[in-house]
Motif scaffolding. Structure first.
Motif, mmCIF file in Angstrom:
data_model
loop_
_atom_site.group_PDB
_atom_site.id
_atom_site.type_symbol
_atom_site.label_atom_id
_atom_site.label_comp_id
_atom_site.label_asym_id
_atom_site.label_seq_id
_atom_site.Cartn_x
_atom_site.Cartn_y
_atom_site.Cartn_z
ATOM 1 N N ASN A 69 8.340 21.716 -17.222
ATOM 2 C CA ASN A 69 9.442 21.543 -16.281
ATOM 3 C C ASN A 69 9.451 20.171 -15.614
ATOM 4 O O ASN A 69 10.323 19.899 -14.783
ATOM 5 C CB ASN A 69 9.372 22.619 -15.184
ATOM 6 N N THR A 70 8.516 19.312 -15.994
ATOM 7 C CA THR A 70 8.458 17.990 -15.378
ATOM 8 C C THR A 70 9.465 17.038 -16.014
ATOM 9 O O THR A 70 9.859 17.196 -17.177
ATOM 10 C CB THR A 70 7.055 17.376 -15.517
ATOM 11 N N ASP A 93 0.667 29.179 -16.568
ATOM 12 C CA ASP A 93 1.401 28.634 -15.423
ATOM 13 C C ASP A 93 1.416 27.111 -15.483
ATOM 14 O O ASP A 93 2.443 26.470 -15.217
ATOM 15 C CB ASP A 93 0.766 29.093 -14.105
ATOM 16 N N THR A 94 0.274 26.531 -15.830
ATOM 17 C CA THR A 94 0.186 25.080 -15.945
ATOM 18 C C THR A 94 1.091 24.572 -17.057
ATOM 19 O O THR A 94 1.782 23.551 -16.915
ATOM 20 C CB THR A 94 -1.267 24.646 -16.236
ATOM 21 N N LYS A 104 11.805 13.853 -20.615
ATOM 22 C CA LYS A 104 12.094 12.518 -21.143
ATOM 23 C C LYS A 104 11.408 12.317 -22.487
ATOM 24 O O LYS A 104 12.005 11.797 -23.438
ATOM 25 C CB LYS A 104 11.613 11.458 -20.152
ATOM 26 N N PHE A 105 10.151 12.757 -22.574
ATOM 27 C CA PHE A 105 9.393 12.632 -23.809
ATOM 28 C C PHE A 105 10.029 13.463 -24.920
ATOM 29 O O PHE A 105 10.172 13.013 -26.059
ATOM 30 C CB PHE A 105 7.950 13.073 -23.570
ATOM 31 N N ARG A 106 10.438 14.688 -24.593
ATOM 32 C CA ARG A 106 11.071 15.560 -25.584
ATOM 33 C C ARG A 106 12.364 14.950 -26.086
ATOM 34 O O ARG A 106 12.662 14.976 -27.296
ATOM 35 C CB ARG A 106 11.342 16.933 -24.960
#
Length: 278
Positions: A236-237, A229-230, A242-244
């Protein structure tokens, strides 16, 4: 630093307290720092550089001279702290006397307790490598029988957390097992399971949870659910996307622009790593 400080002489050049990532500009700020971080101060805090800063940047030669004399006479860190506290005129006479009594009480704490207090401060400020060195030194000392098992257990847990941040999950599990063998805590067992799950994710390998399943199969199930879940929540953040996007190469993209983006990411990682190990 929070709060309003009425300062006398103030320097344009800061004195950097690296352990806390704090800069001070006056003797009042220094006194305030000492007053509120009493457990974390030891003889190593009072360096020649500090005395030189007080003398040259704050133009307080009398206080600097008293610190240098205290060092030559091998006076305790308690005496050196009181030189700053009384010399700043920031605290009242009664406050200074009460502080001195508190200092003397704290100075009776064991060396392990004082070392641990400093290590905990470093740990909480993200100075993990510096904290680990102190934790390791405590564990290398003869065990202080006057200290409860919880004292040493907390050290092992913090070292385990540091190892997890370094991706040394097997080493983290070793330290957690030491604690679990002492108290059979479900909380510690959960940390063991989570460390193994992180290893499986980071190293893309199967994880052996048979031992933990035999102890508490329901806890293993709950930990897996919580872990995944984490992971989903992180993915989903906005920060993750942005990092991806920064690292993803798109067909037709100018290679030079792509490598420039990657270099910026790597430079940021290097900066974070230098702060991490400082």
């Amino acid at each position: 630093m929070s709060g309003l400080l009425l300062c006398g002489k103030k320097s344009d050049v800061p004195y950097r307290i690296n352990d806390s990532d704090i800069s001070i500009y006056s003797i009042e700020e220094l006194a305030y720092y000492l007053f509120n971080n009493v457990y974390f101060i030891d003889d190593e805090f009072f360096t020649d550089n500090l005395a030189e800063y007080i003398e040259k940047n704050l133009n307080m030669k009398k206080i600097a001279g008293r610190l240098k004399l205290a060092e030559r006479q091998r006076m305790s860190y308690v005496d050196k702290m009181m030189i700053i506290i009384t010399g700043s005129s920031y605290y009242t006479e009664d406050e200074a006397k009460n502080f001195e009594r508190e200092l003397k009480e704290i100075s009776t704490k064991s060396v392990q307790e004082r070392m641990c207090a400093k290590a905990n401060m470093l740990f909480n400020n993200g100075k993990y490598i510096a904290a680990k060195k102190i934790y390791d030194s405590i564990l290398a000392m003869d065990r202080n029988t006057s200290l409860k098992d919880e004292f040493y257990n907390n050290i092992h847990v913090n070292i385990a957390k540091i190892y997890c941040n370094m991706f040394y999950f097997d080493s983290a599990v070793e330290h957690l097992h030491i604690v679990y063998d002492n108290n059979k805590s479900q909380e510690i067992l959960k940390l063991v399971i989570m460390a193994k799950l992180m290893k499986s994710k980071v190293h893309d390998t199967d994880v052996d949870l048979s031992e933990e399943t035999a102890i508490d199969d329901k806890l293993v199930f709950v930990c897996k659910e919580e872990f995944f879940d984490t992971e989903d929540n992180v993915c989903n953040t906005e920060k993750y996307h942005k990092f991806r996007d920064e690292l993803q190469y798109e067909t037709g993209q100018n290679p030079g622009e792509y490598y420039e983006k990657v270099s910026k990411v790597l430079d940021n990682w290097k900066k974070e790593y230098r702060e991490y190990v400082s």
